[in-house]
Design a protein around this motif. Structure first.
Motif, PDB file in Angstrom:
ATOM      1  N   TYR A 664       0.795  -1.228   0.000  1.00  0.00           N
ATOM      2  CA  TYR A 664       0.000   0.000   0.000  1.00  0.00           C
ATOM      3  C   TYR A 664       0.828   1.280   0.000  1.00  0.00           C
ATOM      4  CZ  TYR A 664      -4.219  -2.750   0.980  1.00  0.00           C
ATOM      5  OH  TYR A 664      -5.276  -3.627   0.905  1.00  0.00           O
ATOM      6  N   GLY A 665       2.101   1.201   0.409  1.00  0.00           N
ATOM      7  CA  GLY A 665       2.913   2.399   0.487  1.00  0.00           C
ATOM      8  C   GLY A 665       2.699   3.140   1.791  1.00  0.00           C
ATOM      9  N   ALA A 666       3.586   4.053   2.066  1.00  0.00           N
ATOM     10  CA  ALA A 666       3.611   4.735   3.361  1.00  0.00           C
ATOM     11  C   ALA A 666       2.439   5.690   3.560  1.00  0.00           C
ATOM     12  CB  ALA A 666       4.926   5.489   3.514  1.00  0.00           C
ATOM     13  N   LYS A 667       1.829   6.196   2.478  1.00  0.00           N
ATOM     14  CA  LYS A 667       0.801   7.221   2.637  1.00  0.00           C
ATOM     15  C   LYS A 667      -0.595   6.653   2.852  1.00  0.00           C
ATOM     16  CE  LYS A 667       3.289  10.705  -0.064  1.00  0.00           C
ATOM     17  NZ  LYS A 667       3.240  11.626  -1.230  1.00  0.00           N
ATOM     18  N   SER A 668      -0.855   5.442   2.416  1.00  0.00           N
ATOM     19  CA  SER A 668      -2.188   4.867   2.546  1.00  0.00           C
ATOM     20  C   SER A 668      -2.501   4.537   4.005  1.00  0.00           C
ATOM     21  CB  SER A 668      -2.291   3.585   1.720  1.00  0.00           C
ATOM     22  OG  SER A 668      -3.486   2.878   2.017  1.00  0.00           O
ATOM     23  N   PRO A 669      -3.751   4.743   4.428  1.00  0.00           N
ATOM     24  CA  PRO A 669      -4.125   4.303   5.777  1.00  0.00           C
ATOM     25  C   PRO A 669      -3.909   2.805   5.997  1.00  0.00           C
ATOM     26  CG  PRO A 669      -5.787   5.801   4.910  1.00  0.00           C
ATOM     27  CD  PRO A 669      -4.850   5.487   3.768  1.00  0.00           C
ATOM     28  N   TYR A 670      -3.900   2.025   4.918  1.00  0.00           N
ATOM     29  CA  TYR A 670      -3.649   0.592   5.032  1.00  0.00           C
ATOM     30  C   TYR A 670      -2.157   0.244   4.966  1.00  0.00           C
ATOM     31  CZ  TYR A 670      -8.663  -0.289   4.067  1.00  0.00           C
ATOM     32  OH  TYR A 670     -10.044  -0.337   4.121  1.00  0.00           O
ATOM     33  N   PRO A 735     -13.035  13.143  13.043  1.00  0.00           N
ATOM     34  CA  PRO A 735     -12.104  13.041  11.914  1.00  0.00           C
ATOM     35  C   PRO A 735     -12.542  11.930  10.957  1.00  0.00           C
ATOM     36  CG  PRO A 735     -11.187  11.976  13.844  1.00  0.00           C
ATOM     37  CD  PRO A 735     -12.467  12.608  14.280  1.00  0.00           C
ATOM     38  N   THR A 736     -11.943  11.922   9.781  1.00  0.00           N
ATOM     39  CA  THR A 736     -12.206  10.876   8.789  1.00  0.00           C
ATOM     40  C   THR A 736     -10.888  10.318   8.280  1.00  0.00           C
ATOM     41  OG1 THR A 736     -12.297  12.510   6.998  1.00  0.00           O
ATOM     42  CG2 THR A 736     -14.386  11.910   8.060  1.00  0.00           C
ATOM     43  N   LYS A 737     -10.958   9.145   7.678  1.00  0.00           N
ATOM     44  CA  LYS A 737      -9.775   8.509   7.083  1.00  0.00           C
ATOM     45  C   LYS A 737      -9.709   8.887   5.609  1.00  0.00           C
ATOM     46  CE  LYS A 737     -11.742   4.961   8.851  1.00  0.00           C
ATOM     47  NZ  LYS A 737     -12.222   3.603   9.208  1.00  0.00           N
ATOM     48  N   ASP A 738      -8.502   9.162   5.131  1.00  0.00           N
ATOM     49  CA  ASP A 738      -8.310   9.643   3.760  1.00  0.00           C
ATOM     50  C   ASP A 738      -7.730   8.533   2.882  1.00  0.00           C
ATOM     51  OD1 ASP A 738      -7.896  11.003   1.431  1.00  0.00           O
ATOM     52  OD2 ASP A 738      -6.364  12.361   2.235  1.00  0.00           O
TER      53      ASP A 738
END
Length: 958
Positions: A664-670, A735-738
């Motif tokens: 998923y890479g470092a930026k994804s919430p997953y 808040p929300t997840k992006d």
């Protein structure tokens, strides 16, 4: 619907359940022990537990026990043979377990994998196990498929040997040896062998492990295993239990039809064994690739039929098994010398083991921890338990038993309870008598049993970080070249019957489509939605409050904050400290837990119906009023850091730390370790403010939904929920997840995590699909059932049953709300790591290419998926999980009711298209946990880039 376990006499207690409490507080602001909630009386709980049964015996000695439970159109079939590893002669260790595997390989009138017809009829809870005293086989099948199951069970009982070949023996020998490698590969996996050898003297039947030695498995010949079967697997050495949608009038002619012609075998006399006593205390030290030191004390004790067995069981709970136990209180909460403690009394037929362990806090002295355990045991022997301790231990154990009896089959349902009693005690009702004996125990009786058995010399051992000793590997064994061994002799008249043609396997009658429970909906005054389904098979209510958070909400700058917060919820509230919470939970027979998936965070309660009000009150305090006291934070922080360190020593958790961030890479919430524990530097820096902020942001009523399944009614439930959660108000904006960011491009490669001196490699691979969890994944899920999702899948059959390089392979859709990954799990023997990846790649490419789903595979997987639904949702917890999944993935309440129709409409081309669209074999990342020196030369031949990392390099999930 008739309850299979009635608690009519204690149901009235529900009216007075809020014994929870007067809220008198002491100077510290926490409730005193006298005001903790109390549950229904132990004797009342036990008195009304019942598993009514009838039994009969065939002329050939087969004992049959029948229990009727009409809650679902399924029948649990459980066959127990009174033969286990304790009955193996010297030089034949592992035979009982090896034969368990052979009995899944086909019989004379069904010469195919046992799973072939079983999957088609929709069997659930299907397995077989072997232990010291017994071998058992079990499955839960639709009522219309009972004839099929009985035909197959009787065929392998009475008509097996004609189908047992040298080839099958060699295949299952390899499978078993890979199962052994997998167990041995775990940190500390070799310790149990030495413990058994030391605790039990030479020649003692319990001195060797059930899985046996590599050398004995190497030398097992075809004549040996056939002799073993003829000697021990006759109907007169077996018990058949049928539990579910069946009665004795219907069962008797069916059992006579399928089992009646099997001749009686030699009379089996289970091996006798005395309880040994060590001459003096023995201290041992083991080393292995473990993160933390563990200190253990163990004694041999009497078996399950001994009058002291119930007393020793509750003694173990009080010393170290319960969350309120003495060692938990003194070593974990008090001195903080231990990260965790445990204690248990393992009861076998002739003997048992009493085990007390503590995982030492890093920096603490293991000898001091060992001395503290010794002192705690000595004090228990001297003083015995208090009335309050004994009541908590009894209630917790009985409540857990009630939960297990909701199911008719599986590993711990009613069929297991009946079979255990019939086999060992000659009494199917033995389980209830044991519970009654436990309920009647006095502190003096428990003290006397502990003094009798725990005052003898102890085996004390320590497992500490270091290099493990030499490992015994298997020889290279193929058909015909086994090392010479004297063949086992069959008893006179035990040659077994000649092959008999019994006709075709019975065709199941039509299975009724699933009738999923009706879901009722309501709202609390503050807007929290409530979904409820009634299930009244047992007096239990399961409650889950789910929040739109999950591991994906964990702050990237401080990964592990959520896990730390969840662990702290039960460590103290405005009313109770951690010990009082544990005591209250145990008084009520409740289980409260906090956990997270990638998309949701939840707190879950399993409550006894009479104690529901008080249990909800306790749950609400944990969810809403957690105190997050500094001392608790530091203690739990140490536990979480120890858990992270342990993950780097265990193959599967290590793989779950490594693969998701790559995909998923470092930026994804997953793009975080799927274990959810975070990284050590971040966990070390999390503050009380961080924890409170996360809770305030994500565990709030406007992000919550409540799901309930169990033995109550919505009109009864809503006032209780309103009292506990209806006045809860949120402040500010949630808040929300992006998930809007771009995911990295997948590319084929191999990442090796070096774990030296291991006998097995874990292959854990993955690739992102274009699918989301909210999409219609039914075609892809069914396609994967053919490729990797079932025992009969191409991946598993190739590496396990054809090549026997693995104990088991699985391909799975790791379903999350957004981008879904396809993953492959394959533990393989180290010397076949490269060839295994090559084989997996070949199978996937072939499946995606021109060898897609066949008509036979389509029929099998669709039939199985439809027919298994009634058994799949037998328990209330399974219904609860389905309700939660429907909510996360945007499905309607009737999703599972309509699923059979959706499945029947699928075609091979639809499944092929789904697989081709989702899985790109060229882009799969292969993570391999193993000994780089042994496996890298194999991997370098595969044409993929190979990167090698030490295990320490992934501590932060990089």
């Amino acid at each position: 619907m008739t309850k299979t376990i009635a608690l009519a006499s204690v149901a009235l207690l529900a009216l007075t359940a809020p014994l929870a409490a007067q809220t008198a507080k002491n100077a510290a602001g926490t409730t005193t022990a006298a005001t903790l909630p109390q549950g229904a009386p132990v004797a009342a709980l036990v008195r009304d537990i019942d598993i009514p049964y009838q039994q009969f015996t065939l002329k050939n000695g087969l004992r049959v026990v029948v229990h009727t439970d009409r809650k679902a159109p399924v029948v649990a079939v459980s066959v127990w043979y009174h033969i286990g590893s304790k009955d193996e002669p010297k030089g034949r260790t592992g035979f009982a377990h090896l034969f368990e595997h052979l009995m899944f390989g086909g019989s004379e009138n069904s010469d195919q994998s046992w799973f072939q017809p079983m999957q088609a009829i929709g069997a659930t809870g299907l397995n077989g196990t072997t232990y010291f005293d017994r071998t058992n086989y079990f499955e839960t099948v639709p009522r219309g498929a009972l004839d099929t199951a009985l035909f197959l069970e009787s065929d392998r009982m009475g008509h097996l040997l004609g189908a047992v070949t040298q080839s099958k023996l060699d295949i299952q020998r390899g499978v078993v040896q890979n199962e052994k490698r997998g167990n041995d590969n775990q940190p500390g996996g070799l310790v149990n062998y030495k413990v058994l050898e030391t605790l039990f003297p030479d020649g003692h039947p319990y001195q060797h492990s059930t899985i046996g030695s590599m050398a004995d498995l190497d030398t097992a010949s075809l004549a040996d295993v056939k002799g073993w079967f003829r000697q021990h697997y006759g109907p007169n050495n077996a018990v058949l239990v049928l539990a579910g949608d069946i009665d004795v009038a219907a069962a008797r002619p069916l059992v006579e039809k399928y089992f009646g012609d099997i001749p009686m075998g030699p009379k089996n006399e289970p091996t006798l064994a005395a309880v040994p006593t060590l001459k003096q205390r023995i201290d041992l030290t083991f080393k292995d690739q473990v993160a933390n030191t563990t200190v253990t004390r163990t004694w041999a004790i009497p078996g399950m039929l001994d009058k002291d067995a119930p007393a020793l069981d509750v003694a173990a709970s009080i010393i170290g098994g319960l969350d309120s136990s003495r060692l938990e209180t003194s070593l974990v909460r008090g001195s903080k010398m231990a990260v965790s403690v445990s204690a248990g009394a393992q009861s076998f037929e002739r003997v048992g083991r009493f085990v007390v362990s503590a995982v030492v806090t890093p920096g603490q002295d293991p000898k001091a921890v060992g001395a503290a355990i010794d002192a705690a045991v000595a004090d228990f022997i001297r003083t015995g338990p208090t009335e309050a301790e004994l009541r908590r231990a009894k209630t917790s154990d009985i409540a857990q038993t009630i939960r297990g009896l909701e199911e008719v089959g599986g590993f711990g349902g009613k069929a297991v309870a009946l079979a255990t009693g019939a086999v060992y005690a000659d009494d199917p009702g033995f389980a209830k008598k044991q519970l009654a004996a436990e309920a009647a125990l006095t502190p003096a009786q428990v003290k006397a049993a502990a003094a009798k058995w725990l005052s003898r010399p102890v085996l004390a051992y320590t497992l500490e970080p270091g290099e493990r000793g030499a490992y015994q590997e298997a020889a290279s064994v193929t058909a015909g070249n086994q090392a010479a061994s004297a063949p086992m002799k069959a008893a006179p008249g035990a040659e077994g019957p000649a092959p008999v043609a019994r006709g075709a396997i019975p065709t199941p009658t039509m299975t009724a489509d699933l009738q999923f429970p009706t879901i009722e909906h309501a709202k609390l005054a503050n807007g929290i939605e409530v979904a409820f389904a009634r299930r009244a098979a047992v007096p239990v209510v399961n409650v889950a409050i789910d929040f739109d958070a999950g591991n994906a909400a964990d702050p990237k700058s401080k990964l592990g904050t959520q896990a730390l917060m969840l662990k702290l919820l039960k460590q103290g509230t405005d009313r109770y400290n951690s010990e009082q919470i544990a005591q209250a939970e145990e008084n009520l027979g409740a289980n409260i837990s906090a956990s997270a998936t990638m998309d949701r965070t939840k707190v879950e309660l399993s409550a006894l119906t009479p104690n529901l009000a008080a249990s909800l009150d306790l749950m609400a305090g944990i969810v809403r009023d957690a105190a997050f006291r500094p001392a608790d934070i530091e203690r739990v922080r140490g536990q979480q850091l120890a858990s992270i360190a342990a993950e780097t020593k265990q193959p599967v958790p290590l793989a779950l730390r490594v693969l998701p961030p790559i995909l998923y890479g470092a930026k994804s919430p997953y793009g975080v370790p799927f274990t959810g524990t975070g990284n050590p530097a971040a966990v070390a820096s999390v503050t009380q403010g961080d924890i409170k902020a996360f809770q305030n942001d994500w565990l709030r009523p406007d992000k919550a939904k409540i799901f309930v399944v169990g033995d109550t009614a919505l009109k009864t439930l809503m006032p209780l929920l309103e009292k506990s959660f209806g006045d809860w108000r949120a402040s500010g904006t949630a808040p929300t997840k992006d998930f809007s960011g771009t995911l990295p491009e997948s590319k084929g490669r191999i990442v090796v995590i070096d774990r030296p001196n291991t006998p097995q490699s874990l292959i854990f691979a993955g690739v992102l699909t274009p699918e989301k969890g909210t999409d219609d994944l039914v075609p892809l899920d069914q396609a994967n059932d053919v490729l990797g999702g079932s025992f009969l899948s191409r991946l598993n059959m190739d590496l396990r049953e054809t090549k026997h390089w693995s104990y088991g392979v699985q391909g799975l859709l790791f379903t999350v709300q957004h981008t879904v990954p396809y993953m492959i799990y394959a533990p393989v023997q180290a010397d076949q790591t490269g060839p295994s990846i090559a084989a997996l790649r070949g199978q996937i490419a072939s499946f995606i290419g021109d060898k897609g789903v066949t008509p036979a595979e389509l029929t099998r997987t669709i039939s199985g998926s439809i027919n298994e639904l009634p058994g799949r949702f037998e328990s209330g917890s399974a219904v609860l999980s389905a309700m939660e999944s429907n909510d996360v993935y945007g499905r309607p309440d009737d999703y599972y009711t309509k699923l059979p129709g959706r499945l029947r409409a699928l075609t091979t081309s639809e499944l092929d298209a789904a697989a081709k669209s989702a899985i790109d074999p060229a882009k799969i990342t292969w993570v391999v946990i193993g000994d780089s020196a042994k496996i890298k030369p194999q991997l370098d031949t595969l044409g993929l880039p190979v990167e090698v990392l030490p295990a320490a390099a992934v501590m932060g999930g990089k």
